[in-house]
Write a protein that holds these residues in place. Structure first.
Motif, PDB file in Angstrom:
ATOM      1  N   ARG A   1      -3.437  -4.932 -37.351  1.00 34.15           N
ATOM      2  CA  ARG A   1      -3.596  -5.226 -38.771  1.00 34.15           C
ATOM      3  C   ARG A   1      -2.780  -4.174 -39.473  1.00 34.15           C
ATOM      4  O   ARG A   1      -2.950  -2.983 -39.213  1.00 34.15           O
ATOM      5  CB  ARG A   1      -5.079  -5.139 -39.164  1.00 34.15           C
ATOM      6  CG  ARG A   1      -5.533  -6.362 -39.944  1.00 34.15           C
ATOM      7  CD  ARG A   1      -7.017  -6.445 -40.057  1.00 34.15           C
ATOM      8  NE  ARG A   1      -7.532  -5.399 -40.942  1.00 34.15           N
ATOM      9  CZ  ARG A   1      -8.852  -5.222 -41.171  1.00 34.15           C
ATOM     10  NH1 ARG A   1      -9.746  -5.994 -40.566  1.00 34.15           N
ATOM     11  NH2 ARG A   1      -9.266  -4.270 -41.974  1.00 34.15           N
ATOM     12  N   GLU A   2      -1.923  -4.583 -40.375  1.00 29.36           N
ATOM     13  CA  GLU A   2      -0.945  -3.664 -40.945  1.00 29.36           C
ATOM     14  C   GLU A   2      -1.603  -2.476 -41.636  1.00 29.36           C
ATOM     15  O   GLU A   2      -1.005  -1.400 -41.710  1.00 29.36           O
ATOM     16  CB  GLU A   2       0.002  -4.393 -41.918  1.00 29.36           C
ATOM     17  CG  GLU A   2       0.963  -5.333 -41.223  1.00 29.36           C
ATOM     18  CD  GLU A   2       0.396  -6.743 -41.032  1.00 29.36           C
ATOM     19  OE1 GLU A   2      -0.834  -6.925 -41.204  1.00 29.36           O
ATOM     20  OE2 GLU A   2       1.170  -7.654 -40.703  1.00 29.36           O
TER      21      GLU A   2
ATOM     22  N   THR B   1      -4.610 -15.100 -48.856  1.00 25.53           N
ATOM     23  CA  THR B   1      -3.519 -14.713 -47.949  1.00 25.53           C
ATOM     24  C   THR B   1      -2.246 -14.406 -48.719  1.00 25.53           C
ATOM     25  O   THR B   1      -1.492 -13.515 -48.326  1.00 25.53           O
ATOM     26  CB  THR B   1      -3.222 -15.815 -46.916  1.00 25.53           C
ATOM     27  OG1 THR B   1      -2.879 -17.022 -47.589  1.00 25.53           O
ATOM     28  CG2 THR B   1      -4.400 -16.045 -45.990  1.00 25.53           C
ATOM     29  N   THR B   2      -1.983 -15.129 -49.800  1.00 26.19           N
ATOM     30  CA  THR B   2      -0.788 -14.844 -50.609  1.00 26.19           C
ATOM     31  C   THR B   2      -0.869 -13.429 -51.182  1.00 26.19           C
ATOM     32  O   THR B   2       0.103 -12.667 -51.133  1.00 26.19           O
ATOM     33  CB  THR B   2      -0.654 -15.874 -51.761  1.00 26.19           C
ATOM     34  OG1 THR B   2      -0.508 -17.174 -51.206  1.00 26.19           O
ATOM     35  CG2 THR B   2       0.545 -15.564 -52.638  1.00 26.19           C
TER      36      THR B   2
ATOM     37  N   LEU C   1      -0.521 -10.808 -48.388  1.00 21.31           N
ATOM     38  CA  LEU C   1       0.859 -10.722 -47.888  1.00 21.31           C
ATOM     39  C   LEU C   1       1.721  -9.868 -48.805  1.00 21.31           C
ATOM     40  O   LEU C   1       2.552  -9.084 -48.344  1.00 21.31           O
ATOM     41  CB  LEU C   1       1.458 -12.118 -47.734  1.00 21.31           C
ATOM     42  CG  LEU C   1       2.865 -12.130 -47.134  1.00 21.31           C
ATOM     43  CD1 LEU C   1       2.965 -13.172 -46.034  1.00 21.31           C
ATOM     44  CD2 LEU C   1       3.922 -12.373 -48.189  1.00 21.31           C
TER      45      LEU C   1
ATOM     46  N   GLY D   1       1.574  -6.522 -47.828  1.00 20.42           N
ATOM     47  CA  GLY D   1       2.070  -6.199 -46.482  1.00 20.42           C
ATOM     48  C   GLY D   1       1.133  -6.603 -45.361  1.00 20.42           C
ATOM     49  O   GLY D   1       1.410  -6.347 -44.196  1.00 20.42           O
ATOM     50  N   LEU D   2       0.015  -7.283 -45.669  1.00 20.75           N
ATOM     51  CA  LEU D   2      -0.913  -7.714 -44.615  1.00 20.75           C
ATOM     52  C   LEU D   2      -0.642  -9.177 -44.269  1.00 20.75           C
ATOM     53  O   LEU D   2      -0.975 -10.083 -45.035  1.00 20.75           O
ATOM     54  CB  LEU D   2      -2.370  -7.538 -45.068  1.00 20.75           C
ATOM     55  CG  LEU D   2      -2.914  -6.117 -44.857  1.00 20.75           C
ATOM     56  CD1 LEU D   2      -2.446  -5.201 -45.965  1.00 20.75           C
ATOM     57  CD2 LEU D   2      -4.409  -6.116 -44.730  1.00 20.75           C
ATOM     58  N   ARG D   3      -0.037  -9.391 -43.114  1.00 21.16           N
ATOM     59  CA  ARG D   3       0.371 -10.733 -42.711  1.00 21.16           C
ATOM     60  C   ARG D   3      -0.545 -11.348 -41.657  1.00 21.16           C
ATOM     61  O   ARG D   3      -0.339 -12.473 -41.249  1.00 21.16           O
ATOM     62  CB  ARG D   3       1.801 -10.683 -42.129  1.00 21.16           C
ATOM     63  CG  ARG D   3       2.863 -10.435 -43.188  1.00 21.16           C
ATOM     64  CD  ARG D   3       4.207 -10.082 -42.577  1.00 21.16           C
ATOM     65  NE  ARG D   3       5.205  -9.973 -43.624  1.00 21.16           N
ATOM     66  CZ  ARG D   3       6.091 -10.921 -43.928  1.00 21.16           C
ATOM     67  NH1 ARG D   3       6.145 -12.031 -43.219  1.00 21.16           N
ATOM     68  NH2 ARG D   3       6.954 -10.759 -44.905  1.00 21.16           N
ATOM     69  N   ASN D   4      -1.536 -10.600 -41.164  1.00 23.08           N
ATOM     70  CA  ASN D   4      -2.363 -11.104 -40.065  1.00 23.08           C
ATOM     71  C   ASN D   4      -3.844 -10.991 -40.400  1.00 23.08           C
ATOM     72  O   ASN D   4      -4.585 -10.203 -39.815  1.00 23.08           O
ATOM     73  CB  ASN D   4      -2.035 -10.336 -38.775  1.00 23.08           C
ATOM     74  CG  ASN D   4      -2.637 -10.991 -37.561  1.00 23.08           C
ATOM     75  OD1 ASN D   4      -2.849 -12.206 -37.544  1.00 23.08           O
ATOM     76  ND2 ASN D   4      -2.949 -10.201 -36.548  1.00 23.08           N
TER      77      ASN D   4
ATOM     78  N   TRP E   1      -5.679 -14.074 -41.329  1.00 19.28           N
ATOM     79  CA  TRP E   1      -6.270 -15.414 -41.243  1.00 19.28           C
ATOM     80  C   TRP E   1      -6.629 -15.690 -39.789  1.00 19.28           C
ATOM     81  O   TRP E   1      -5.780 -15.564 -38.900  1.00 19.28           O
ATOM     82  CB  TRP E   1      -5.275 -16.463 -41.761  1.00 19.28           C
ATOM     83  CG  TRP E   1      -5.751 -17.872 -41.639  1.00 19.28           C
ATOM     84  CD1 TRP E   1      -6.647 -18.519 -42.438  1.00 19.28           C
ATOM     85  CD2 TRP E   1      -5.346 -18.833 -40.656  1.00 19.28           C
ATOM     86  NE1 TRP E   1      -6.812 -19.816 -42.000  1.00 19.28           N
ATOM     87  CE2 TRP E   1      -6.029 -20.034 -40.921  1.00 19.28           C
ATOM     88  CE3 TRP E   1      -4.465 -18.794 -39.567  1.00 19.28           C
ATOM     89  CZ2 TRP E   1      -5.860 -21.185 -40.138  1.00 19.28           C
ATOM     90  CZ3 TRP E   1      -4.292 -19.926 -38.787  1.00 19.28           C
ATOM     91  CH2 TRP E   1      -4.992 -21.111 -39.085  1.00 19.28           C
TER      92      TRP E   1
ATOM     93  N   LEU F   1      -9.977 -12.611 -43.942  1.00 17.36           N
ATOM     94  CA  LEU F   1     -10.751 -11.404 -44.252  1.00 17.36           C
ATOM     95  C   LEU F   1     -10.029 -10.576 -45.292  1.00 17.36           C
ATOM     96  O   LEU F   1      -8.798 -10.598 -45.398  1.00 17.36           O
ATOM     97  CB  LEU F   1     -11.013 -10.583 -42.993  1.00 17.36           C
ATOM     98  CG  LEU F   1      -9.837  -9.938 -42.282  1.00 17.36           C
ATOM     99  CD1 LEU F   1      -9.387  -8.636 -42.945  1.00 17.36           C
ATOM    100  CD2 LEU F   1     -10.240  -9.641 -40.848  1.00 17.36           C
TER     101      LEU F   1
ATOM    102  N   PRO G   1      -9.919  -6.545 -46.146  1.00 18.67           N
ATOM    103  CA  PRO G   1     -10.402  -5.234 -45.712  1.00 18.67           C
ATOM    104  C   PRO G   1     -11.257  -4.608 -46.816  1.00 18.67           C
ATOM    105  O   PRO G   1     -10.889  -4.682 -48.009  1.00 18.67           O
ATOM    106  CB  PRO G   1      -9.112  -4.431 -45.491  1.00 18.67           C
ATOM    107  CG  PRO G   1      -8.054  -5.467 -45.237  1.00 18.67           C
ATOM    108  CD  PRO G   1      -8.451  -6.650 -46.080  1.00 18.67           C
TER     109      PRO G   1
ATOM    110  N   LEU H   1      -9.805  -2.587 -49.687  1.00 14.71           N
ATOM    111  CA  LEU H   1      -8.894  -3.210 -50.654  1.00 14.71           C
ATOM    112  C   LEU H   1      -9.613  -4.190 -51.575  1.00 14.71           C
ATOM    113  O   LEU H   1      -8.978  -4.874 -52.381  1.00 14.71           O
ATOM    114  CB  LEU H   1      -7.779  -3.956 -49.917  1.00 14.71           C
ATOM    115  CG  LEU H   1      -6.969  -3.183 -48.877  1.00 14.71           C
ATOM    116  CD1 LEU H   1      -5.960  -4.113 -48.206  1.00 14.71           C
ATOM    117  CD2 LEU H   1      -6.249  -2.006 -49.532  1.00 14.71           C
TER     118      LEU H   1
END
Lengths: 242, 242, 242, 242, 242, 242
Positions: free
Chosen positions: C64-65, E25-26, E29, E32-35, E37, E185, E187, E190
């Motif tokens: 996870r980034e 998710t948009t 992203l 910088g969080l692409r993973n 889902w 999710l 985090p 955030l």
């Protein structure tokens, strides 16, 4: 750089609307074409009717963080620009590398395609915001649904190029037939010949089903032996007279 | 229609020849690029040395019996024509959809690439006639070996286009570094910056290895804390003076 | 929070060093354990000798980034800290989710493990900088090689916990035997019983091989019928007397 | 219940020993057969020479704990009985469902096959006790190595039946050619015709390689245009005269 | 050993109930969080409403016959004990290694979760006795259905630990949003920032949809250029005044 | 060559109609059978009721263009001939190698099976012309739908042989139970014993569900401790008296 879209005449469309994708694959297999059915693409909504149209292709490659960004959505080579080039009646075929964790399109892009008169969307990838997409009424065949945007997994690189979709080579202007069994293509060069044989094959299978309904056994019936072929010939002739 | 090949200057080549693909990925990850290493491509022969060069891309789509025939090998858009367009020193990167049951090239095509001075061949597909290919001396990174010809599974559609290879987007003129760990690309736009950081990273890791060899524990060393960073700085300075 | 490492006595180690992983799986299957061999883990270098030791487990989850960054390498829960906790003689078993596009360890971490007397490294993931790793001399069983760092695909979360590795549940202190056929575990609770049966099974199979070498047919020999069982019993007895 | 094994005459064997599996697939593809190369089967040892022989087939289904037991090894339908039925010179082709976590055969069974003069073993599964198997000298093509016995994943059900192996239908008495590129079959009915064309194709490709070695470009050479076809014809004629 | 569950305040829950997983998710992203889902988890019943809650995690490793037995269901570390520790309102997230041939829970366990006020169940595995599970009314997102019990493929090892689920790292107390597109999710660290941006993004996309409905073309609209951004700003301002 | 079909007595059928596939797998697992549930086979239509019957097996191998042709549909070993051999009440179990891009049967063959009184069709492959198949009313469990005919991917080789289906070994006359959770088999030899335990297990779980409905916690209830076992015993006794 990209290939122009050809129209599809009304007679062809009408004839193919009465032919199942199963029948198209049977006819093409007899001509030696065994790889014409797109894998991993299913109706998004139950009961979507059969569609027939020319393929308008879109091509993705994998995501690269320096390329696949929300900013890229505004570039001249973008899914947005591709959509504005789609002619009414075409079927958009999107090669998405079978990626299932990034949705190629959501409600906004599908709504715009619907507005432009695009007949349907076929992809080996997935869509996002499925509730919104269903709301637009655009018929969609895809592998499923994912929340993340396309740039999470894919970079768009062009339209009306040859593409891979579901393990099949799709060229711009191939004719697409898509129904509950998924999508099949007819190479443009074989169109008239295939269409004629498909119509005949549908009629033959309808007759066979009628025989099975009356209790006939399969051997000698499907495919028909000489006797049954003759019975069918007479039936078809009689049909023609009506 | 296709993109022109750029040369790669000798200084860049020389610098990157001293940098491992592992180091390139570390430096690119720090810049946010996590998807630059091509999956499913390994050295065909043991001990193949590291290569550095511009990517010359080739693109395949799946086979279609009406297109992918031995006759197609003579068409103007063919792997043969693509090879005759490859400049000396380039690295041919072939997007083969990860297909493992049709070999993209055999001995004849590899021999011709070798003759033309192509530096190496990288693909997410496989080669055929492996004994013959090894005989040509062309360095190859691929997923393995298969006897059938490319037309058994693939149709060639063009060169110097953006492609997917091993789950990575490769653009013509991206810089490829390939060694025992496989192939990584450096986006053309980032080349100078990445190169400089790679050289520094290699030097730092060499110093850390020397410390581990002397019995140092990892915490505080890799990555270095302030004290170790200072020790390294002094060592690097001393190195520079020699 | 983590489980303490138990030593493995010299007699057990010596006995199991003479037993193949194939034999261990045969004996465990007779006890109803069919899932004890770790998938996707092979010798990194040809000719790596058999190893026997207690499992010291490490656990990764996906990247996870916000977590898997180079900065995380300095956190108290890190692969570095885990390595500093490994006792001499253990076999590090790393659950890497079968990820093949991010190397769990490179030359520096393997060099440190070697320094600490770790017997070997077993993972369902891959290593990076393979040339460097081979240079350290640490025996490694893994799925292959990839250039990117672990943080490109994985987040480290702890050591000496139960893990999944190669589709098998590995608990701290399970006994690992690893050879050319890969890695198998013996549950700690079954150790003495399994060891005794393994030694006997190896002796029986050696005798059967000698019979095959002399031209005996398989039925009645493998497994032995009453007559052959008696012949074997006499041979084994005679062996014991020597 | 099972099909009798046919011999393969010495002339055919000799001719095919000079033909690569790559060439066999090219010739069969021209006849419309695109699925004749067995996936997932590679030489177990480097440098295994080409083999030619009739297929002797074995069939497995998945393991079921009430069936796949060590006790089953003594049943009349067992791998042991199958091996005792193999004629000298055949190639055993074992359909193992692509299972990679249970070894179909180990050292004892391979030693017995070697004793009986079986030419080689080809499977889409894996072998166990790889050190022992290599020791028997039996040439093996397989997907790799696993420690567990076959009964951990497979149940043996018969021999000399049609099987699936590596995604290909193999019938008893199909002719197998296997080399560094893996295994290909020639349907028994097509043998003579295919053999003749293979020999000619090998000769043509040898001539093309000689032209590439002298610097010829590929277009017009491979495949040859009229001019090159005539040059080749004259060369082949001259060869014939020597 | 396990992490305590945090409550989620009503305001956050209410705000996120109006935000789609696609929008989450948009927004992530762009950070910088692409993973984020979870792959392989879909609504079990059509029309399940969106849920928001803290993740309560459960972890499985593969089955081992000496551990994964019906008897184990009574042990202190069991799925039963985990369920009795779930607070009302949490979303149970179960890391099941993507196993599709053993159902993690059936009707009894789901009924108990429902009784305890658990908001929903999310897993990359499958459930069993699907008719019974649907009867409990517990909203479930999973990969499908299988008859066998969990112990046929999985061993339960703990709760409220970091887990892998659907290729994503899930930590206890991450905030889960799950709807027709599956589960995403946020985090914990955030949360506030992401929530605010999500609400704004939803409003912007609603406005864009209204423009598309009126026939606007996509370029310059999605994402908006300066002119459209200004038009939107005015609209949003006017909205705010109502 | 093929095995005769046994009838299944009405009492067994009736008893098993009240038992879920989940319960059958629980009972078989307690006997050590962990691989009895067929993967990749789901109800084609929602709400298909549970079925119980003897397995009538069909076996496919991969397609080979010289064998898998429309002409082959008329050969004595054909799916047509197999169907004419199916007894009323059997469940056809078709081993299709998990192939998803060629439909094993379409409307005509399913209509004929329905006419013959076949209870249902279970396969790890897919069907074609799904609209037509649903129209026949034959209950089908499969992996999905594809347009191409079976000969595009499969060759039929026989019936009433042991087969692989969904990773499970199915023998003719195994008893199949299939419901919303998919298909499970009961080995013929274990039928009476398994049936009795299944009926008891269903009753126990019904009682446990009633306790959960009243708010009971899981530990000590499922599985029941001594106290709850006694409470259940008394309840079951009382039930028996009614």
């Amino acid at each position: 750089m990209t290939i122009e879209t050809l129209p599809l005449d009304a007679k062809t469309t009408r004839a193919l609307m009465g032919v199942s994708t199963a029948t198209v694959t049977t006819v093409l297999l007899k001509k030696g074409l065994r790889n014409v059915w797109l894998r991993n693409t299913q109706p998004l909504a139950p009961g979507q009717p059969r569609l027939v149209g020319r393929a308008f292709t879109l091509r993705f490659v994998p995501a690269r963080e320096d390329l696949a960004t929300p900013a890229s959505w505004g570039s001249p080579i973008s899914t947005r620009a591709a959509i504005e080039n789609m002619p009414a009646g075409c079927i958009a075929v999107v090669g998405a590398l079978g990626v299932t964790d990034a949705g190629i399109f959501g409600d906004i892009l599908c709504a715009r395609m619907q507005k432009r008169g695009v007949a349907g969307l076929v992809t080996d990838g997935v869509v996002r915001d499925v509730a919104g997409v269903l709301g637009t009424g655009l018929p969609v065949w895809c592998q499923g649904t994912a929340a993340p945007p396309s740039v999470a997994g894919l970079t768009f690189v062009g339209w009306q190029e040859p593409i891979a979709c579901g393990g099949v080579a799709v060229f711009p202007n191939d004719v697409i037939v898509v129904d509950q069994d998924g999508a099949v293509l007819i190479p443009a060069a074989l169109l008239d010949d295939v269409m004629a044989q498909c119509v005949e094959q549908e009629r033959l299978e309808a007759w066979i089903m009628s025989q099975v309904a009356e209790g006939a056994a399969l051997p000698g019936l499907y495919p028909p032996n000489a006797e049954n072929a003759e019975r069918y010939r007479r039936w078809a002739e009689a049909q023609g007279k009506k």
